[in-house]
Design a protein around this motif. Structure first.
Motif, mmCIF file in Angstrom:
data_model
loop_
_atom_site.group_PDB
_atom_site.id
_atom_site.type_symbol
_atom_site.label_atom_id
_atom_site.label_comp_id
_atom_site.label_asym_id
_atom_site.label_seq_id
_atom_site.Cartn_x
_atom_site.Cartn_y
_atom_site.Cartn_z
ATOM 1 N N GLU A 125 0.818 -1.201 0.000
ATOM 2 C CA GLU A 125 0.000 0.000 0.000
ATOM 3 C C GLU A 125 0.860 1.262 0.000
ATOM 4 O O GLU A 125 0.556 2.231 -0.708
ATOM 5 N N ALA A 126 1.936 1.273 0.785
ATOM 6 C CA ALA A 126 2.787 2.457 0.869
ATOM 7 C C ALA A 126 3.466 2.749 -0.462
ATOM 8 O O ALA A 126 3.600 3.910 -0.869
ATOM 9 N N SER A 127 3.894 1.709 -1.166
ATOM 10 C CA SER A 127 4.551 1.897 -2.463
ATOM 11 C C SER A 127 3.570 2.448 -3.491
ATOM 12 O O SER A 127 3.906 3.347 -4.281
ATOM 13 N N ILE A 128 2.366 1.946 -3.464
ATOM 14 C CA ILE A 128 1.350 2.423 -4.412
ATOM 15 C C ILE A 128 1.018 3.886 -4.126
ATOM 16 O O ILE A 128 0.880 4.697 -5.038
ATOM 17 N N LEU A 129 0.927 4.225 -2.849
ATOM 18 C CA LEU A 129 0.636 5.605 -2.473
ATOM 19 C C LEU A 129 1.760 6.531 -2.922
ATOM 20 O O LEU A 129 1.503 7.680 -3.331
ATOM 21 N N ALA A 130 2.996 6.055 -2.867
ATOM 22 C CA ALA A 130 4.128 6.872 -3.312
ATOM 23 C C ALA A 130 4.031 7.149 -4.811
ATOM 24 O O ALA A 130 4.299 8.270 -5.266
ATOM 25 N N ILE A 131 3.649 6.146 -5.583
ATOM 26 C CA ILE A 131 3.478 6.347 -7.028
ATOM 27 C C ILE A 131 2.354 7.350 -7.277
ATOM 28 O O ILE A 131 2.471 8.257 -8.105
ATOM 29 N N LEU A 132 1.265 7.193 -6.537
ATOM 30 C CA LEU A 132 0.133 8.103 -6.686
ATOM 31 C C LEU A 132 0.538 9.527 -6.317
ATOM 32 O O LEU A 132 0.122 10.497 -6.974
ATOM 33 N N GLY A 133 1.367 9.658 -5.282
ATOM 34 C CA GLY A 133 1.834 10.984 -4.885
ATOM 35 C C GLY A 133 2.607 11.666 -5.995
ATOM 36 O O GLY A 133 2.477 12.880 -6.198
ATOM 37 N N ASP A 134 3.416 10.904 -6.721
ATOM 38 C CA ASP A 134 4.147 11.475 -7.851
ATOM 39 C C ASP A 134 3.193 11.953 -8.930
ATOM 40 O O ASP A 134 3.401 13.009 -9.539
ATOM 41 N N LEU A 135 2.124 11.216 -9.167
ATOM 42 C CA LEU A 135 1.131 11.626 -10.159
ATOM 43 C C LEU A 135 0.408 12.891 -9.711
ATOM 44 O O LEU A 135 0.089 13.759 -10.537
ATOM 45 N N TYR A 136 0.137 13.019 -8.423
ATOM 46 C CA TYR A 136 -0.438 14.263 -7.900
ATOM 47 C C TYR A 136 0.502 15.447 -8.138
ATOM 48 O O TYR A 136 0.067 16.551 -8.483
ATOM 49 N N ASN A 137 1.786 15.225 -7.926
ATOM 50 C CA ASN A 137 2.757 16.309 -8.074
ATOM 51 C C ASN A 137 2.855 16.809 -9.512
ATOM 52 O O ASN A 137 3.379 17.901 -9.750
ATOM 53 N N ARG A 138 2.344 16.040 -10.450
ATOM 54 C CA ARG A 138 2.401 16.435 -11.861
ATOM 55 C C ARG A 138 1.054 16.959 -12.355
ATOM 56 O O ARG A 138 0.848 17.098 -13.556
ATOM 57 N N TYR A 139 0.178 17.264 -11.433
ATOM 58 C CA TYR A 139 -1.142 17.801 -11.766
ATOM 59 C C TYR A 139 -1.000 19.069 -12.601
ATOM 60 O O TYR A 139 -0.210 19.948 -12.296
ATOM 61 N N LEU A 195 -7.380 12.395 -11.376
ATOM 62 C CA LEU A 195 -6.245 13.103 -11.967
ATOM 63 C C LEU A 195 -6.299 13.030 -13.487
ATOM 64 O O LEU A 195 -5.999 14.015 -14.175
ATOM 65 N N ARG A 196 -6.677 11.884 -14.021
ATOM 66 C CA ARG A 196 -6.776 11.750 -15.479
ATOM 67 C C ARG A 196 -7.871 12.659 -16.031
ATOM 68 O O ARG A 196 -7.669 13.363 -17.025
ATOM 69 N N ALA A 197 -9.029 12.667 -15.383
ATOM 70 C CA ALA A 197 -10.111 13.542 -15.826
ATOM 71 C C ALA A 197 -9.716 15.005 -15.698
ATOM 72 O O ALA A 197 -10.051 15.832 -16.562
ATOM 73 N N SER A 198 -8.981 15.345 -14.631
ATOM 74 C CA SER A 198 -8.524 16.723 -14.444
ATOM 75 C C SER A 198 -7.614 17.153 -15.588
ATOM 76 O O SER A 198 -7.703 18.288 -16.073
ATOM 77 N N TYR A 199 -6.727 16.255 -16.001
ATOM 78 C CA TYR A 199 -5.846 16.612 -17.111
ATOM 79 C C TYR A 199 -6.635 16.782 -18.401
ATOM 80 O O TYR A 199 -6.408 17.739 -19.170
ATOM 81 N N GLN A 251 -9.789 16.988 4.269
ATOM 82 C CA GLN A 251 -8.821 16.431 3.326
ATOM 83 C C GLN A 251 -8.754 17.375 2.138
ATOM 84 O O GLN A 251 -9.705 17.493 1.369
ATOM 85 N N LYS A 252 -7.622 18.062 1.982
ATOM 86 C CA LYS A 252 -7.543 19.123 0.983
ATOM 87 C C LYS A 252 -6.645 18.792 -0.210
ATOM 88 O O LYS A 252 -6.900 19.282 -1.308
ATOM 89 N N SER A 253 -5.593 18.028 -0.003
ATOM 90 C CA SER A 253 -4.605 17.857 -1.056
ATOM 91 C C SER A 253 -4.738 16.535 -1.808
ATOM 92 O O SER A 253 -3.955 16.278 -2.720
ATOM 93 N N ARG A 254 -5.722 15.730 -1.430
ATOM 94 C CA ARG A 254 -6.037 14.511 -2.187
ATOM 95 C C ARG A 254 -7.480 14.616 -2.671
ATOM 96 O O ARG A 254 -8.287 15.362 -2.115
ATOM 97 N N ALA A 255 -7.789 13.864 -3.701
ATOM 98 C CA ALA A 255 -9.130 13.907 -4.267
ATOM 99 C C ALA A 255 -10.150 13.426 -3.242
ATOM 100 O O ALA A 255 -9.928 12.457 -2.522
ATOM 101 N N THR A 256 -11.251 14.138 -3.184
ATOM 102 C CA THR A 256 -12.360 13.799 -2.314
ATOM 103 C C THR A 256 -13.644 13.840 -3.144
ATOM 104 O O THR A 256 -13.639 14.237 -4.315
ATOM 105 N N LYS A 257 -14.725 13.475 -2.497
ATOM 106 C CA LYS A 257 -16.015 13.601 -3.173
ATOM 107 C C LYS A 257 -16.261 15.063 -3.549
ATOM 108 O O LYS A 257 -16.741 15.352 -4.659
ATOM 109 N N GLY A 258 -15.918 15.969 -2.652
ATOM 110 C CA GLY A 258 -16.087 17.388 -2.945
ATOM 111 C C GLY A 258 -15.269 17.837 -4.140
ATOM 112 O O GLY A 258 -15.739 18.624 -4.977
#
Length: 625
Positions: free
Chosen positions: A42-56, A136-140, A200-207
């Motif tokens: 789980e931690a490794s997957i979250l790290a990959i996801l974090g990198d994708l967030y950083n490229r928003y 993130l994909r839809a945002s791009y 929760q502000k810096s990760r995707a939420t329902k809001g």
């Protein structure tokens, strides 16, 4: 001899180990994670996801002051000599704001594919990770369609088969409406898998998903409705242009998504209301991280980490700053005059009389003005901002100097005195308030935030609750429901001290556009609002802006604004006169602002580079380029 003997013995030992244990060299490395191991952790997957967030992708960032300055659109003047070109050009480059990053799309598609198959994760965790990547994909794709029009919708990771024939990898552009439909449908599909958590502000939420849906549908509805005004901005295959028949359904989607957030089902967002001074309250919402209910989705920063920014360093008033640096974004009078009076009327600032204090000129204005712009006579970080350009004598002549804090002799005196503020303005001197104003929004008031060794952790807000209210108001208005739009606008205005309620008859398109301009200034909305309303070629029409133009039609969405202006304060020197020591203001255009902006029909969508079209003949060019 002993060294040679030792080497032989070690070689034999290694060989014997290899013979006895065939798996010795087949062991998994301890410093590198295998792909199989990654998708079980789980931690490794979250790290990959974090990198994708950083490229928003976004229109702007606090790490690039020019991206948020709106100087290209005359909402400010760029007080840095290397950036004067932003107000010296006479046209917009077709390639401005272009994006075509299918490398990012491929990595998102790979993540979605791999994570969806990661059965080692608990189902709720896996579903959330996948939903975040889809967000993130839809945002791009939303960012791409805003800039480019329809783009290829690629939802699977493509692999080249080395056959020598890459044509199967070539995809045509989707229709513009199809890309918007995808963004909207993705938001609906993922919202249940995301937490409804206002904190929760810096990760995707329902809001965040609903906010994206709300904004995207509003944009699509506007293009569908107002595209009729620019029929030449279309393509036969609808890669650019949305049929007018779709406008109503898009506005309905936008309003419904907004109302879902407003109802509290996404986590209880609300307008920030914590400080009695309404201007201070407005500026504080952008840096107060203490359970702030207004931001929905942000790019966050943290002191004493590798993720901080220098936005305050480069934009704060220079005088007394930690490193005597700042002043790059000088808000223009074009924007300052858009802030209405507290009696709900629009009027230019009255420069026909003198004032006992410089701040008195702005005393009866919308509180968002002083929360967005540092005005003459105000303070920042507990220091008085020193903005004035000289003394005006009784005969109207000006005594000034050629540098900030400059000195000169006044009539009747043998000694030099200060005749220019230490914060400027001095025409042509970079990093001073060449328009008479500094930026306030997003500046960090914390000591040390103007110091390179410290910097700032103020977050960049991508979606916030006030925008949702304004989106709801616009969508309701466009659906012919001005009475439904009214309370949404009044909430935002009341926070700014505009407590006289509007009437239903006041809810017009111009009112909608005005509220967005002043509430969301320097947040990356103004340019795209003008584009989606098909007003950009009207506002930036290539004709010079005179002072008469500047002070007329305030509050009108289609008001021309092709050059930035400033408002410069002078202190009156008239010993024995009743006005001695009072302040007067003069409207000026900065001397370096020599261009006259002209937005062409080809600027409504960004240029697709030749190499992309050469590599994929299925891609059609954007119109009018």
């Amino acid at each position: 001899m002993k060294k040679k003997y030792f080497t032989i013995i070690m070689t034999l030992l290694v060989l014997s180990w290899s013979c006895k244990e065939d798996s010795f060299l087949d062991r998994d490395p301890t410093s590198i994670l295998t792909e199989e191991a990654v998708w079980k952790d789980e931690a490794s997957i979250l790290a990959i996801l974090g990198d994708l967030y950083n490229r928003y992708y976004d229109f702007g960032s606090l790490e690039s002051w020019t991206s948020l300055s709106d100087a290209d659109f005359n909402e400010s003047f760029p007080s840095a000599s290397g950036d004067y070109g932003m107000v010296q050009n006479n046209s917009f480059n077709y390639g401005n704001y272009s994006t075509w990053d299918y490398g990012y799309i491929r990595e998102l598609n790979l993540f979605i594919q791999k994570c969806s198959a990661a059965t080692a994760l608990e189902t709720p965790v896996r579903d959330r990770f996948v939903a975040e990547a889809r967000f993130l994909r839809a945002s791009y794709y939303f960012e791409a369609v805003k800039r480019m029009g329809g783009v290829p919708l690629i939802l699977e990771p493509m692999e080249y088969n080395y056959s020598g024939d890459p044509t199967y990898l070539q995809h045509p552009r989707a229709k513009e409406a199809e890309v918007y439909d995808f963004v909207i449908s993705e938001a609906e599909a993922i919202k249940a898998a995301l937490p409804a958590d206002v904190n929760q502000k810096s990760r995707a939420t329902k809001g965040a998903a609903l906010a994206m849906e709300c904004r995207a549908a509003l944009y699509a509805g506007s293009i569908a409705k107002y595209g009729v005004n620019t029929p030449q901005v279309t393509l036969p295959g609808a890669e650019v242009g949305i049929p007018g028949s779709k406008a109503t359904s898009y506005y309905e989607i936008s309003l419904r998504a907004a109302q879902e957030i407003i109802s509290g089902s996404a986590g209880g967002y609300a307008l920030y209301n914590r400080k009695p001074d309404l201007s201070d309250n407005f500026s504080s919402l952008f840096y107060d991280k203490n359970t702030n209910p207004e931001p929905i989705f942000v790019e966050d920063y943290k002191l004493r980490s590798s993720k901080v920014h220098g936005f305050t360093i480069v934009n704060q008033p220079r005088f007394g700053a930690e490193e005597e640096e700042g002043g790059r974004i000088n808000p223009a009078l074009n924007l300052v005059e858009a802030f209405e009076k507290t009696n709900n009327t629009f009027a230019p600032l009255d420069v026909t009389k003198s004032y006992s204090k410089p701040g008195d000129l702005f005393a009866d204005r919308d509180a968002r003005l002083a929360g967005t712009v540092i005005l003459p006579g105000s303070t920042f970080k507990g220091r008085a901002v020193d903005i004035w350009a000289g003394y005006q004598l009784a005969n109207g002549t000006i005594v000034t100097a050629s540098k900030r804090g400059g000195e000169a002799k006044l009539p009747g005196s043998d000694n030099n005195v200060q005749v220019v503020g230490f914060d400027g303005p001095v025409d042509g001197e970079e990093f001073t308030a060449q328009t008479g104003f500094y930026l306030r929004k997003y500046l960090d008031p914390v000591p040390g935030s103007g110091q390179r060794g410290v910097q700032s952790e103020v977050w960049f807000i991508r979606y916030r609750y006030a925008e949702i209210l304004l989106n709801a108001a616009e969508a309701a208005f466009e659906l012919g429901q001005p009475a439904a739009a009214l309370p949404y606008i009044d909430q935002v205005r009341a926070r700014a001290g505009l407590t006289i309620p509007l009437d239903v008859s006041d809810i017009t398109f111009d009112r909608i556009a005005h509220e967005r301009r002043v509430e969301l200034a320097f947040e990356g909305h103004y340019f795209y609002d003008m584009k989606r309303w098909r007003l950009a070629h009207v506002v930036w029409d290539g004709n010079p802006t005179s002072v008469t133009d500047l002070t007329a039609n305030i509050g009108k969405a289609a008001k021309r604004s092709t050059q930035p202006y400033g408002l410069i304060p002078y202190k009156i020197h008239n010993p024995g006169g009743a006005d001695n020591g009072h302040w007067v203001f003069k409207i000026v255009r900065p001397g370096r602002a020599t261009g006259v902006d002209r937005f062409q029909m080809g600027n409504y969508y960004s240029y697709i580079p030749d190499d992309i079209i050469n590599n994929n003949p299925k891609i059609v060019r954007n119109p009018n380029q």
